[in-house]
Design a protein around this motif. Sequence first.
Motif, PDB file in Angstrom:
ATOM      1  N   SER A 123      28.973 -19.674  17.972  1.00 37.48           N
ATOM      2  CA  SER A 123      29.023 -19.071  16.398  1.00 37.48           C
ATOM      3  C   SER A 123      30.676 -17.459  17.059  1.00 37.48           C
ATOM      4  CB  SER A 123      27.844 -17.969  16.569  1.00 37.48           C
ATOM      5  OG  SER A 123      26.438 -17.927  16.358  1.00 37.48           O
TER       6      SER A 123
ATOM      7  N   SER B 141      33.583 -18.938  14.725  1.00 33.85           N
ATOM      8  CA  SER B 141      34.066 -17.452  13.758  1.00 33.85           C
ATOM      9  C   SER B 141      35.253 -17.038  14.465  1.00 33.85           C
ATOM     10  CB  SER B 141      32.337 -16.712  13.452  1.00 33.85           C
ATOM     11  OG  SER B 141      31.922 -16.166  15.322  1.00 33.85           O
ATOM     12  N   SER B 142      35.340 -16.657  16.052  1.00 33.29           N
ATOM     13  CA  SER B 142      36.922 -16.227  15.910  1.00 33.29           C
ATOM     14  C   SER B 142      37.636 -17.014  16.475  1.00 33.29           C
ATOM     15  CB  SER B 142      36.471 -16.341  17.671  1.00 33.29           C
ATOM     16  OG  SER B 142      37.701 -16.259  18.130  1.00 33.29           O
TER      17      SER B 142
ATOM     18  N   TRP C 207      38.637 -16.957  12.315  1.00 31.15           N
ATOM     19  CA  TRP C 207      39.105 -15.873  11.974  1.00 31.15           C
ATOM     20  C   TRP C 207      40.314 -15.971  12.298  1.00 31.15           C
ATOM     21  CZ3 TRP C 207      40.892 -11.468  14.210  1.00 31.15           C
ATOM     22  CH2 TRP C 207      41.500 -10.131  13.368  1.00 31.15           C
TER      23      TRP C 207
ATOM     24  N   GLY D 269      35.363 -25.101   7.951  1.00 34.87           N
ATOM     25  CA  GLY D 269      35.537 -23.969   7.909  1.00 34.87           C
ATOM     26  C   GLY D 269      37.453 -23.576   8.841  1.00 34.87           C
TER      27      GLY D 269
END
Length: 369
Positions: free
Chosen positions: A86, A90-91, A94, A140
């Motif tokens: 995660s 997500s890093s 982002w 993503g």
Amino acid sequence: MYKQINTDLQNTTTLNPALFRRLLLLAIFCFSVTWVIDSNSTMIATFDAGAYPLCITAFTVTYLLSLINKISQERLFLFTYFIVASYLLSSSIWHHSGSEGLYSNASQWLGLNYVIAYLFLEVRRAVTITIIVFILTVVGHYMALIQHHNIADSVSVVMNIAIAQFAYIILLWTVVKLRTKALQVVEKVNTLEDLAYIDLVTRILNRRGIENIFQKLQLNEMHDKSNYAILLIDIDHFKQVNDQHGHLVGDAVLTSVAAKLRRVIHANDIIGRWGGEEFLVLTMDQTTEQTLDLAEKIRAGIEGFDLPPCSGVTVSIGIAFSSQASSMTEVFTVADKNLYVAKNSGRNTVLHSFPTLKKSCASHKPSAL
């Protein structure tokens, strides 16, 4: 059998609890040091400022849970992987979501998602999860990049990420397959070796297996001072069983005698079929009285067998003790001589030649079969 071995290998992970806890401590250390360094240099990203303490806390809680053994290791492995995956995913997303995201190098760490999956999880679960993570990574990053860049640039970056992740997956899967095949070979060799030492009729050690045990125990060394005794056990009139009732009945008698021996002997004793109708028991660290009691228990127990169509099955037993000779070969020779005398003294007899003990060559009349 080998299909089952393959299934077992596919469903296991090499990560033991102790190593897992050490890896958790390493993760806590690395995240903590990185957090301190980035914070002091004022270079810490907004995302990392919140993510670092969350990850450290989650790793610490997982470590404590692994100590109290209230949650299964598989769930702890899965939870830890979820934390790492995660954060990394997500890093990277982002960092790519900003206007300069096209040049972000955060994606270089995404390969760890696949490495850790095969390290923490059993293979089948790791395969499923890596596929899901791969899809989330591609989708993503594309959704993050398309906000500030055109389709061509977005697709170009995502394709580079996708190719790199795909290479990770293929290489890791190749390593896993090679390891699985290697373990299968080892299991197959061990299985074949075990079968070479097992008597197929009685399912106890055969002569080769017994000799292998002797060699491993090094009891045939002249300087060895181990306390042991050898019991040679021979089924009386066994040839008559085969002649009158056939070899299938003879095999049933052998199997029943072997089963009786397994039930009677001590936990550390070695039992095997020495050849034909002859069995051997190696009993360790027992007194002479205990050894004689064991032999008598074997003789009396088999004498009471009810094995239709056979009746009156008995055994003769010759015993020798390690204190009677300087090597196992000599001890065996003494036991063999005592068995010979027992067979010629009426059978259904236990005989030893220990000088300080009364000979137990009881006069049991041979029983007709």
